[in-house]
Design an enzyme around this catalytic site. Structure first.
Site, PDB file in Angstrom:
ATOM      1  N   PHE A  12       0.842  -1.211   0.000  1.00 34.61           N
ATOM      2  CA  PHE A  12       0.000   0.000   0.000  1.00 34.61           C
ATOM      3  C   PHE A  12       0.877   1.261   0.000  1.00 34.61           C
ATOM      4  O   PHE A  12       0.845   2.067  -0.940  1.00 34.61           O
ATOM      5  CB  PHE A  12      -0.913  -0.084   1.226  1.00 34.61           C
ATOM      6  CG  PHE A  12      -1.607   1.184   1.616  1.00 34.61           C
ATOM      7  CD1 PHE A  12      -2.248   1.976   0.676  1.00 34.61           C
ATOM      8  CD2 PHE A  12      -1.644   1.580   2.958  1.00 34.61           C
ATOM      9  CE1 PHE A  12      -2.902   3.152   1.054  1.00 34.61           C
ATOM     10  CE2 PHE A  12      -2.288   2.735   3.340  1.00 34.61           C
ATOM     11  CZ  PHE A  12      -2.912   3.533   2.389  1.00 34.61           C
ATOM     12  N   TYR A 145       5.675  -7.417  15.755  1.00 35.65           N
ATOM     13  CA  TYR A 145       5.729  -6.182  14.959  1.00 35.65           C
ATOM     14  C   TYR A 145       6.261  -5.014  15.786  1.00 35.65           C
ATOM     15  O   TYR A 145       7.178  -4.313  15.369  1.00 35.65           O
ATOM     16  CB  TYR A 145       4.329  -5.875  14.431  1.00 35.65           C
ATOM     17  CG  TYR A 145       4.252  -4.713  13.468  1.00 35.65           C
ATOM     18  CD1 TYR A 145       4.710  -4.837  12.155  1.00 35.65           C
ATOM     19  CD2 TYR A 145       3.704  -3.497  13.862  1.00 35.65           C
ATOM     20  CE1 TYR A 145       4.625  -3.770  11.268  1.00 35.65           C
ATOM     21  CE2 TYR A 145       3.608  -2.429  12.972  1.00 35.65           C
ATOM     22  CZ  TYR A 145       4.073  -2.576  11.682  1.00 35.65           C
ATOM     23  OH  TYR A 145       3.979  -1.526  10.801  1.00 35.65           O
ATOM     24  N   TYR A 159      23.936   1.921  13.611  1.00 34.71           N
ATOM     25  CA  TYR A 159      24.707   2.078  12.365  1.00 34.71           C
ATOM     26  C   TYR A 159      25.117   3.540  12.167  1.00 34.71           C
ATOM     27  O   TYR A 159      26.199   3.817  11.647  1.00 34.71           O
ATOM     28  CB  TYR A 159      23.895   1.586  11.153  1.00 34.71           C
ATOM     29  CG  TYR A 159      24.165   0.139  10.813  1.00 34.71           C
ATOM     30  CD1 TYR A 159      23.651  -0.888  11.603  1.00 34.71           C
ATOM     31  CD2 TYR A 159      24.953  -0.209   9.714  1.00 34.71           C
ATOM     32  CE1 TYR A 159      23.905  -2.215  11.300  1.00 34.71           C
ATOM     33  CE2 TYR A 159      25.213  -1.532   9.406  1.00 34.71           C
ATOM     34  CZ  TYR A 159      24.688  -2.534  10.195  1.00 34.71           C
ATOM     35  OH  TYR A 159      24.954  -3.850   9.899  1.00 34.71           O
ATOM     36  N   THR A 175      -2.618   4.879   8.479  1.00 33.04           N
ATOM     37  CA  THR A 175      -2.762   5.520   7.173  1.00 33.04           C
ATOM     38  C   THR A 175      -3.804   4.746   6.364  1.00 33.04           C
ATOM     39  O   THR A 175      -3.935   3.536   6.536  1.00 33.04           O
ATOM     40  CB  THR A 175      -1.397   5.517   6.444  1.00 33.04           C
ATOM     41  OG1 THR A 175      -0.412   6.081   7.318  1.00 33.04           O
ATOM     42  CG2 THR A 175      -1.445   6.324   5.167  1.00 33.04           C
TER      43      THR A 175
END
Ligand code: UDP
Length: 311
Positions: A12, A145, A159, A175
Site C-alpha cells: 500500500f 511487529y 549504524y 494511514t
C-alpha cells in the site's frame, strides 16, 4: 539521475512511494516478496523506463547498482498480516533492516526506515511525542511487529553511531487510502468493504478506542520531506494526522457516507489493542514544514471510490 531502492514496493505505502519518487525524477528499483503486497498496485508502472520491479525478499536482496536512497518499507503491516507468521515478521524487521543498512553503508546512501506508532504500544500519555518511550507488551501477539520495529530503530541508530550511516526514522501512524488490501483486516478497509456489501460492520470491543487516520497522500508528502531533508534531521519523527476519533465514530461515518443497510456488530477486542493513539506532530511541522491537508471526510470519499471499483 539518482536511484531510490524501495522495499515493500508492491504494498500500500510502497506503491504510492514508487509513484512519488518517479515524479520527483528519481530512478526507482522496487523490491517485494509479495507476501502481503500485490503486483497490481504497481502494474501501471510497467512501461516506465525509470522503474524496475524485482520479486525479492528484503532479507536477501543485493544489487551491484549504485543506490543513493533506500526507503525500507518491507514488512507485513496490518495486525492480521503480521500475526499470521510472527517469526517471519520479526525476521523481516531485524534481518531486513540489517541487510538494508549494510547496503546503505556500502553505497553511502541515505536510508529511511518505516517505523510505526506501534513502538508506543498501548500509550499511557496522549498525544504521543517522540520522547515517549512507549508501553509495549514484549511477549504479546502484537510484539513481533512492535518489538520488530523497535529493534529496527535501534539498528538504525547504532549504524549511524558506529559507521556514520545517514539514517532517517519515520514513525508512521495509521494511514488509509486507495490500494489498501481489502483482506488485510484493517479497520478502514473492513468497514468500507462491509458497508459496500451490506454486511455487518464489525466493531471490536465497544468501539471507544481511538485512532488518528492519515490520508496516504499526506503520509507520502511527509516521508518525501523527511527523505530529502538535511543530513542532521534523523528523527525519530512522527508522521500522520492529529485528528483523533473513536472506532464507533468511524463506523457511523462510513455507514452514512455509503448509505448502506449494514448494522453494527460488536465483536471481542483483540488483546493488547491500543486504547488511544494520536501523534504529536510538532517536530514534523517545525523541522520539515509538514502539514497534512486532506480532511477525513474527503479522504474517506476517495477511499470509498477506490473500493467501489474493486469489490
Ligand atoms: N477494528 C475494528 N473492526 C475491524 C478491524 C479493526 O473495530 O473490523 C479496530 C481494532 O480493534 C483497532 C482499530 O480498529 O482498535 C484499528 O485497527 P487496525 O487493524 O486498522 O489498526 P491498528 O490496530 O494497527 O491501529
Amino acid at each position: 539521475m539518482k536511484t531510490v531502492l524501495i522495499t515493500g514496493s508492491a504494498g500500500f505505502l510502497g506503491s504510492h512511494l514508487c509513484d512519488k519518487m518517479l515524479s520527483c525524477g528519481f530512478k526507482v528499483i522496487g523490491i517485494d516478496n509479495l507476501c502481503s503486497g500485490n503486483e497490481r498496485n504497481i502494474s501501471h508502472l510497467n512501461a516506465d523506463k525509470n522503474f524496475t520491479f524485482i520479486k525479492e525478499d528484503v532479507i536477501s536482496f543485493d544489487t551491484g547498482e549504485k543506490i543513493d536512497y533506500i526507503l525500507n518499507f518491507a514488512c507485513p503491516a496490518s495486525p492480521v498480516a503480521y500475526q499470521r507468521d510472527p517469526l517471519f515478521t520479526s525476521d523481516t524487521c531485524y534481518l531486513g533492516a540489517r541487510n538494508m543498512l549494510e547496503m546503505a553503508k556500502r553505497n553511502n546512501a541515505v536510508i529511511l526506515q518505516a517505523s510505526t506508532s506501534e513502538v508506543y504500544g498501548d500509550p499511557d500519555v496522549s498525544p504521543q511525542n517522540e520522547n515517549y518511550c512507549g508501553n509495549v507488551n514484549p511477549h504479546g501477539i502484537r510484539s513481533c511487529y512492535d518489538e520488530g520495529k523497535r529493534i529496527a530503530e535501534s539498528l538504525m541508530f547504532d549504524y549511524a553511531r558506529l559507521f556514520g550511516v545517514k539514517i532517517k526514522v519515520a514513525r508512521i501512524f495509521n494511514t488509509y487510502g486507495p490500494r489498501m488490501d481489502k483482506n488485510d483486516g484493517r479497520v478502514v478497509s473492513n468497514f468500507i468493504v462491509q458497508a459496500l456489501q451490506n454486511k455487518p460492520i464489525t466493531v471490536y470491543g465497544r468501539g471507544e478506542q481511538t485512532r488518528s487516520f492519515c490520508y496516504v497522500d499526506d503520509l507520502v508528502d511527509g516521508i518525501t520531506k523527511l527523505l530529502l531533508s538535511k543530513d542532521d534531521i534523523i528523527g525519530p519523527i512522527n508522521i500522520g494526522t492529529d485528528f483523533e476519533f473513536s472506532i464507533s465514530w468511524l463506523a457511523n461515518t462510513v455507514t452514512e457516507l455509503i448509505k448502506t443497510s449494514s448494522e453494527i456488530e460488536y465483536k471481542s477486542l483483540p488483546s493488547d489493542d491500543p486504547q488511544k493513539r494520536r501523534p504529536d506532530l510538532t517536530l514534523a511541522k517545525q523541522t520539515l514544514g509538514y502539514m497534512p491537508k486532506v480532511s477525513v471526510l474527503d479522504g474517506l470519499a476517495k477511499t470509498i471510490e477506490y473500493f467501489r471499483q474493486i469489490v
